[in-house]
Design an enzyme around this catalytic site. Structure first.
Site, PDB file in Angstrom:
ATOM      1  N   SER A  97       9.415  -3.849  -1.672  1.00  0.00           N
ATOM      2  CA  SER A  97       8.585  -3.269  -2.734  1.00  0.00           C
ATOM      3  C   SER A  97       7.645  -4.325  -3.334  1.00  0.00           C
ATOM      4  O   SER A  97       6.826  -4.898  -2.624  1.00  0.00           O
ATOM      5  CB  SER A  97       9.493  -2.623  -3.785  1.00  0.00           C
ATOM      6  OG  SER A  97       8.773  -1.760  -4.625  1.00  0.00           O
ATOM      7  N   ASP A 218       9.516   8.595   1.118  1.00  0.00           N
ATOM      8  CA  ASP A 218       9.700   7.653   0.016  1.00  0.00           C
ATOM      9  C   ASP A 218       8.899   8.166  -1.171  1.00  0.00           C
ATOM     10  O   ASP A 218       7.672   8.272  -1.093  1.00  0.00           O
ATOM     11  CB  ASP A 218       9.213   6.264   0.452  1.00  0.00           C
ATOM     12  CG  ASP A 218       9.397   5.177  -0.609  1.00  0.00           C
ATOM     13  OD1 ASP A 218       9.568   5.519  -1.800  1.00  0.00           O
ATOM     14  OD2 ASP A 218       9.343   3.988  -0.250  1.00  0.00           O
ATOM     15  N   HIS A 247      13.434   4.830  -1.187  1.00  0.00           N
ATOM     16  CA  HIS A 247      12.684   3.592  -1.375  1.00  0.00           C
ATOM     17  C   HIS A 247      13.557   2.352  -1.212  1.00  0.00           C
ATOM     18  O   HIS A 247      13.046   1.240  -1.183  1.00  0.00           O
ATOM     19  CB  HIS A 247      12.059   3.598  -2.787  1.00  0.00           C
ATOM     20  CG  HIS A 247      11.091   2.486  -3.026  1.00  0.00           C
ATOM     21  ND1 HIS A 247       9.970   2.282  -2.248  1.00  0.00           N
ATOM     22  CD2 HIS A 247      11.071   1.504  -3.972  1.00  0.00           C
ATOM     23  CE1 HIS A 247       9.298   1.232  -2.699  1.00  0.00           C
ATOM     24  NE2 HIS A 247       9.947   0.731  -3.739  1.00  0.00           N
TER      25      HIS A 247
END
Length: 268
Positions: A97, A218, A247
């Site tokens: 991320s 996601d 995610h």
């Protein structure tokens, strides 16, 4: 962090007995414990460096400087300072991320330091634009910020299952735990910085080979973003799709992720 070494402040650990260095960098809302299901499969082949982002709940909140951490550049400074303190001259890097984007920025500054970047759930911009689908409209993001500000606990309870995606209660509990560990004002501040960032303009400067790992669904990062990264990153790039949702595949589908991860790293 002036009076405390960055190694101590950010809980840096080096584990494993391999001859190559590998960095595992966690994303927003987690800490280095997010890698605990992945780590045992890597320590025979690598000396694995794990650490906590300064915003993590596992770090003394006094180290979080609201004036400094307004952009991702300060997090890049931290990463490079850790690698320099450990005398690392070459490493592979796995970033989840926001840490995927931190790795991208670090590789632009110090391309010779990184042999490969593995980017899990990465996004250069979360907001939609004229010709770009990031997944969120500005009004949606503002509603998220308002919910975090109004009742952080209720927001976590709603957000954690959405982010995990897959029906894995243990992963939801784990993500909720680390989100709750964050100080709410720091969590909101970092969320604003991340969601309002736009790194599309620097992607072409990346020369390090990248493997983009994207789950089939996601809520935070649409599949079109992975394609955008592949098309705009400057180096040799591949996309690996994971047949799972969510995610945080390192929490919800570690055995699936580790197979793809080891394959991606084998070519680094």
């Amino acid at each position: 962090m002036v009076s405390t070494s960055i190694i101590d402040a950010l809980n840096v650990r080096v584990v494993g007995s391999g001859d190559k260095f590998l960095v595992l960098a966690h994303g927003f809302g987690t800490d280095q414990s997010a890698w605990q299901r992945i780590l045992p499969y890597l320590t025979q082949s690598y000396r694995v460096i794990v650490y906590d982002l300064v915003c993590a709940g596992s770090v003394n909140p006094d180290y979080f400087d609201f004036r400094r951490y307004t952009t991702l550049d300060a997090y890049v400074d931290d990463l490079l300072a850790i690698l320099d303190a450990l005398s690392v001259t070459r490493c592979a890097y796995v970033g989840h991320s926001v840490s995927a984007m931190i790795g991208i920025l670090a590789s632009i500054r110090r391309p010779n330091l990184f042999s490969k970047l593995v980017l899990i759930g990465a996004s250069p911009r979360f907001l939609n634009d004229r010709d770009y689908h990031g997944g969120f409209e500005q009004e949606e993001i503002e509603k998220v910020f308002s919910a975090m500000e109004a009742n952080y606990s209720a927001w976590v309870q709603g957000f954690a299952p959405l982010a995990v995606g897959a029906d894995v209660p243990a992963a939801v509990r784990e993500f909720s735990r680390t989100l709750f560990n964050m100080r709410p004002d720091i969590s909101l501040f970092v969320s604003r910085a991340v969601f309002n960032s736009d790194l599309r303009g620097v992607l072409g400067l990346v020369r390090v080979p990248c493997c983009i790992i994207q789950t089939a669904k996601d809520v935070s990062v649409p599949a079109s973003v992975a394609a955008y990264l592949r098309d705009h990153l400057g180096g040799r790039n591949t996309i690996v799709m994971l047949e799972t949702e969510g995610h945080l595949p390192h929490l919800s589908a570690p055995s699936l992720l580790i197979r793809k991860l080891r394959h991606a790293l084998a070519s680094s």
